[in-house]
Motif scaffolding. Structure first.
Motif, PDB file in Angstrom:
ATOM      1  N   ASP A 144       0.833  -1.207   0.000  1.00 48.77           N
ATOM      2  CA  ASP A 144       0.000   0.000   0.000  1.00 48.77           C
ATOM      3  C   ASP A 144       0.871   1.261   0.000  1.00 48.77           C
ATOM      4  O   ASP A 144       0.445   2.320   0.422  1.00 48.77           O
ATOM      5  CB  ASP A 144      -0.972   0.008   1.185  1.00 48.77           C
ATOM      6  N   HIS A 145       2.089   1.133  -0.520  1.00 51.43           N
ATOM      7  CA  HIS A 145       3.022   2.251  -0.648  1.00 51.43           C
ATOM      8  C   HIS A 145       3.315   2.509  -2.125  1.00 51.43           C
ATOM      9  O   HIS A 145       3.300   1.580  -2.930  1.00 51.43           O
ATOM     10  CB  HIS A 145       4.347   1.943   0.058  1.00 51.43           C
ATOM     11  N   PHE A 146       3.567   3.791  -2.468  1.00 50.92           N
ATOM     12  CA  PHE A 146       4.000   4.083  -3.831  1.00 50.92           C
ATOM     13  C   PHE A 146       5.234   4.966  -3.798  1.00 50.92           C
ATOM     14  O   PHE A 146       5.460   5.745  -2.868  1.00 50.92           O
ATOM     15  CB  PHE A 146       2.877   4.706  -4.671  1.00 50.92           C
ATOM     16  N   PHE A 147       6.040   4.810  -4.842  1.00 48.71           N
ATOM     17  CA  PHE A 147       7.294   5.533  -4.974  1.00 48.71           C
ATOM     18  C   PHE A 147       7.361   6.134  -6.375  1.00 48.71           C
ATOM     19  O   PHE A 147       6.984   5.485  -7.358  1.00 48.71           O
ATOM     20  CB  PHE A 147       8.495   4.602  -4.778  1.00 48.71           C
ATOM     21  N   VAL A 148       7.847   7.364  -6.474  1.00 47.45           N
ATOM     22  CA  VAL A 148       8.060   7.993  -7.770  1.00 47.45           C
ATOM     23  C   VAL A 148       9.507   7.706  -8.177  1.00 47.45           C
ATOM     24  O   VAL A 148      10.447   8.168  -7.531  1.00 47.45           O
ATOM     25  CB  VAL A 148       7.798   9.509  -7.719  1.00 47.45           C
ATOM     26  N   VAL A 149       9.669   6.905  -9.231  1.00 44.98           N
ATOM     27  CA  VAL A 149      11.007   6.528  -9.712  1.00 44.98           C
ATOM     28  C   VAL A 149      11.070   6.819 -11.218  1.00 44.98           C
ATOM     29  O   VAL A 149      10.929   5.929 -12.044  1.00 44.98           O
ATOM     30  CB  VAL A 149      11.314   5.042  -9.407  1.00 44.98           C
ATOM     31  N   PRO A 150      11.298   8.080 -11.579  1.00 48.34           N
ATOM     32  CA  PRO A 150      11.140   8.497 -12.981  1.00 48.34           C
ATOM     33  C   PRO A 150      12.357   8.318 -13.870  1.00 48.34           C
ATOM     34  O   PRO A 150      12.399   8.858 -14.964  1.00 48.34           O
ATOM     35  CB  PRO A 150      10.801   9.986 -12.831  1.00 48.34           C
ATOM     36  N   HIS A 151      13.342   7.551 -13.428  1.00 47.07           N
ATOM     37  CA  HIS A 151      14.544   7.405 -14.247  1.00 47.07           C
ATOM     38  C   HIS A 151      14.262   6.573 -15.497  1.00 47.07           C
ATOM     39  O   HIS A 151      13.207   5.945 -15.627  1.00 47.07           O
ATOM     40  CB  HIS A 151      15.678   6.764 -13.432  1.00 47.07           C
ATOM     41  N   ASP A 152      15.214   6.555 -16.437  1.00 51.77           N
ATOM     42  CA  ASP A 152      15.058   5.836 -17.705  1.00 51.77           C
ATOM     43  C   ASP A 152      14.519   4.422 -17.529  1.00 51.77           C
ATOM     44  O   ASP A 152      13.702   3.960 -18.321  1.00 51.77           O
ATOM     45  CB  ASP A 152      16.402   5.749 -18.431  1.00 51.77           C
ATOM     46  N   PHE A 153      15.007   3.716 -16.532  1.00 48.57           N
ATOM     47  CA  PHE A 153      14.567   2.344 -16.295  1.00 48.57           C
ATOM     48  C   PHE A 153      13.948   2.188 -14.916  1.00 48.57           C
ATOM     49  O   PHE A 153      14.126   1.178 -14.243  1.00 48.57           O
ATOM     50  CB  PHE A 153      15.732   1.375 -16.493  1.00 48.57           C
ATOM     51  N   GLY A 154      13.182   3.196 -14.502  1.00 48.25           N
ATOM     52  CA  GLY A 154      12.458   3.105 -13.238  1.00 48.25           C
ATOM     53  C   GLY A 154      13.387   2.779 -12.092  1.00 48.25           C
ATOM     54  O   GLY A 154      14.470   3.346 -11.955  1.00 48.25           O
ATOM     55  N   ALA A 155      12.971   1.838 -11.265  1.00 50.64           N
ATOM     56  CA  ALA A 155      13.758   1.471 -10.085  1.00 50.64           C
ATOM     57  C   ALA A 155      14.919   0.548 -10.412  1.00 50.64           C
ATOM     58  O   ALA A 155      15.589   0.053  -9.510  1.00 50.64           O
ATOM     59  CB  ALA A 155      12.854   0.816  -9.041  1.00 50.64           C
ATOM     60  N   LEU A 178       4.935   1.477  -8.355  1.00 46.80           N
ATOM     61  CA  LEU A 178       5.934   2.398  -8.867  1.00 46.80           C
ATOM     62  C   LEU A 178       5.282   3.374  -9.832  1.00 46.80           C
ATOM     63  O   LEU A 178       4.579   2.973 -10.755  1.00 46.80           O
ATOM     64  CB  LEU A 178       7.055   1.642  -9.576  1.00 46.80           C
ATOM     65  N   VAL A 179       5.515   4.654  -9.610  1.00 48.53           N
ATOM     66  CA  VAL A 179       5.097   5.705 -10.530  1.00 48.53           C
ATOM     67  C   VAL A 179       6.334   6.031 -11.355  1.00 48.53           C
ATOM     68  O   VAL A 179       7.291   6.622 -10.850  1.00 48.53           O
ATOM     69  CB  VAL A 179       4.575   6.933  -9.760  1.00 48.53           C
ATOM     70  N   GLN A 180       6.347   5.626 -12.629  1.00 42.63           N
ATOM     71  CA  GLN A 180       7.592   5.682 -13.385  1.00 42.63           C
ATOM     72  C   GLN A 180       7.353   6.025 -14.847  1.00 42.63           C
ATOM     73  O   GLN A 180       6.297   5.744 -15.409  1.00 42.63           O
ATOM     74  CB  GLN A 180       8.332   4.345 -13.287  1.00 42.63           C
ATOM     75  N   THR A 181       8.355   6.664 -15.445  1.00 43.72           N
ATOM     76  CA  THR A 181       8.272   6.972 -16.872  1.00 43.72           C
ATOM     77  C   THR A 181       8.555   5.738 -17.703  1.00 43.72           C
ATOM     78  O   THR A 181       8.056   5.617 -18.826  1.00 43.72           O
ATOM     79  CB  THR A 181       9.276   8.070 -17.256  1.00 43.72           C
ATOM     80  N   PHE A 182       9.373   4.837 -17.190  1.00 38.76           N
ATOM     81  CA  PHE A 182       9.737   3.660 -17.984  1.00 38.76           C
ATOM     82  C   PHE A 182       8.559   2.714 -18.124  1.00 38.76           C
ATOM     83  O   PHE A 182       7.921   2.342 -17.139  1.00 38.76           O
ATOM     84  CB  PHE A 182      10.899   2.902 -17.344  1.00 38.76           C
ATOM     85  N   GLY A 183       8.270   2.327 -19.364  1.00 41.29           N
ATOM     86  CA  GLY A 183       7.213   1.367 -19.604  1.00 41.29           C
ATOM     87  C   GLY A 183       7.497   0.528 -20.830  1.00 41.29           C
ATOM     88  O   GLY A 183       7.499   1.044 -21.948  1.00 41.29           O
TER      89      GLY A 183
END
Length: 411
Positions: A144-155, A178-183
């Motif tokens: 129930d936790h979220f983290f913003v990890v917006p790097h090229d390859f997320g976490a 994970l809230v991330q740009t990598f997808g």
């Protein structure tokens, strides 16, 4: 009144023409996508923001304020947004989600490129802190936790794919959102249930560079950026999986294609004069050009196999963009010139929808329906947490000692 302008391009032995609206009407997004895009998450969830020592966030930013403007700045602005958002709760017992504010990509080289190789140790250190100071992490081991990890390859925190795969998602984040740009589908760096977001692009700067909406779109295909990354991939075997190199080799002399490595001062204005904007993968599948194209009404040409796009349940990417397989890049001219004029006009009308543009940006002050609110929408749609995420007393699932030995060093 709508003013029309005709375009005629002649190249490689064929002619192509379109009658395009200079000031296209807006078209509302129909169906569930439009409903999700305009959803309001306020009142449907509560977020508790952990108060961490400033070494995890504020002091890092004070050391290098350039972090506020690079493409990974969503981690900073999301923290600021949540601190003043009506979804924030000061009572952790009523929280639906818990947020740990870490500025993991704010470690820049003299030229301003992020080098977050210490980031896994920083994240692990922060989780050790919250798990020993509050009881909430241990109840679910982060489910129930979220983290913003917006790097090229997320976490995974590495810009070279083979190194990112080797490192994998930081093992203790496997149950978190994970809230991330990598997808990228079926990739070890994309956690199941991640919320894919757009990279940060400076809203005020983009707004200041708007040109009159009746300016003709006189450029057919536009791109500015690297075709080869000679510093990090001298043999050319990895960067963009060869897709960017194929664009250059096939179309550098094609008059339909305005492509170059030079980044002119008129870059934003040029995108507003273009019909198609290339959005090829780089080291990662996404690109800031995706945001710029949507904001400036240029039809994004997405060249990235298996990409997971930002807010894909809210933005109808298939309707506003063009998808080209990496292996089909040599046929890019034929693919784009074969698109019927009425299809291009409809994509332009959808792109003219203000809600579409707003969803791609992190403005200050915030606006209803912007990227911040789309993230909250994503969190709200993941509720309620099933009982199965809560662990029994003494139960452990995650392996705290998993991962490369360098990631286990104290931070």
């Amino acid at each position: 009144m709508l003013v029309v302008v005709g375009f005629v391009f002649i190249a490689l032995g064929f002619a192509w023409s379109i009658t395009a609206e200079r000031n296209p009407r807006t078209e509302r997004i129909s169906g569930s996508a439009g409903d999700v895009l305009e959803d309001d998450p306020v009142g449907r969830l509560k977020v508790y923001v952990y108060e961490l020592p400033s070494k995890y966030n504020k002091k890092i930013l004070q050391k290098d304020p350039r972090c506020l403007s690079h493409m990974f700045a969503a981690e900073i602005f999301m923290h600021r947004f949540l601190l003043s958002s009506p979804v924030r709760t000061l009572n952790p017992e009523e929280a639906d989600w818990f947020y740990t504010p870490i500025y993991a990509t704010c470690d820049l080289t003299p030229t301003g490129l992020p080098l977050p190789f210490k980031s896994p140790r920083m994240v692990r250190s922060a989780i050790q802190l919250i798990s020993s100071s509050w009881p909430y992490w241990n109840r679910t081991e982060g489910a129930d936790h979220f983290f913003v990890v917006p790097h090229d390859f997320g976490a995974c925190f590495h810009y070279q794919e083979e190194k990112a795969i080797e490192r994998g998602i930081l093992p203790i984040l496997r149950r978190a959102t994970l809230v991330q740009t990598f997808g990228q589908r079926n990739h070890v760096c994309l956690n199941e249930g991640s919320i894919t977001i757009p990279p940060y692009a400076p809203p005020q700067k983009m707004q200041a560079r708007q040109i009159p909406p009746d300016t003709p779109r006189s450029i057919f295909v536009y791109f500015r950026g690297l075709f080869y990354d000679v510093n990090n991939d001298p043999e050319g075997g990895y960067y963009a999986r060869g897709a960017r190199a194929a664009v250059w080799e096939n179309f550098k002399s094609n008059p339909l294609f305005d492509i170059s490595t030079e980044h002119p001062t008129t870059y934003y204005e040029d995108m507003q004069r273009a019909i198609f904007c290339l959005c090829p993968l780089g080291w990662a599948p996404w690109s800031p050009r995706l945001v710029e194209a949507v904001v400036f009404g240029c039809i994004p040409v997405i060249i990235a196999d298996d990409i997971v796009l930002p807010f894909a349940d809210a933005i109808p990417w298939e309707e506003i963009g063009v998808f080209v397989a990496e292996e089909d890049v040599p046929k890019l001219d034929k693919i784009l010139t074969s698109i019927p004029p009425h299809v291009i006009l409809r994509k332009q009308r959808l792109l003219a929808n203000p809600s579409m543009k707003r969803a791609m940006l992190f403005p200050q002050p915030t606006l209803p329906g912007d990227a911040f609110h789309q993230i909250l929408n994503g969190l709200a749609r993941k509720l309620l947490h099933p009982k199965s995420v809560y662990l029994k007393p003494g139960e452990k699932i995650l392996n705290w000692t998993a991962g490369p030995i360098t990631d286990l060093k104290p931070w």
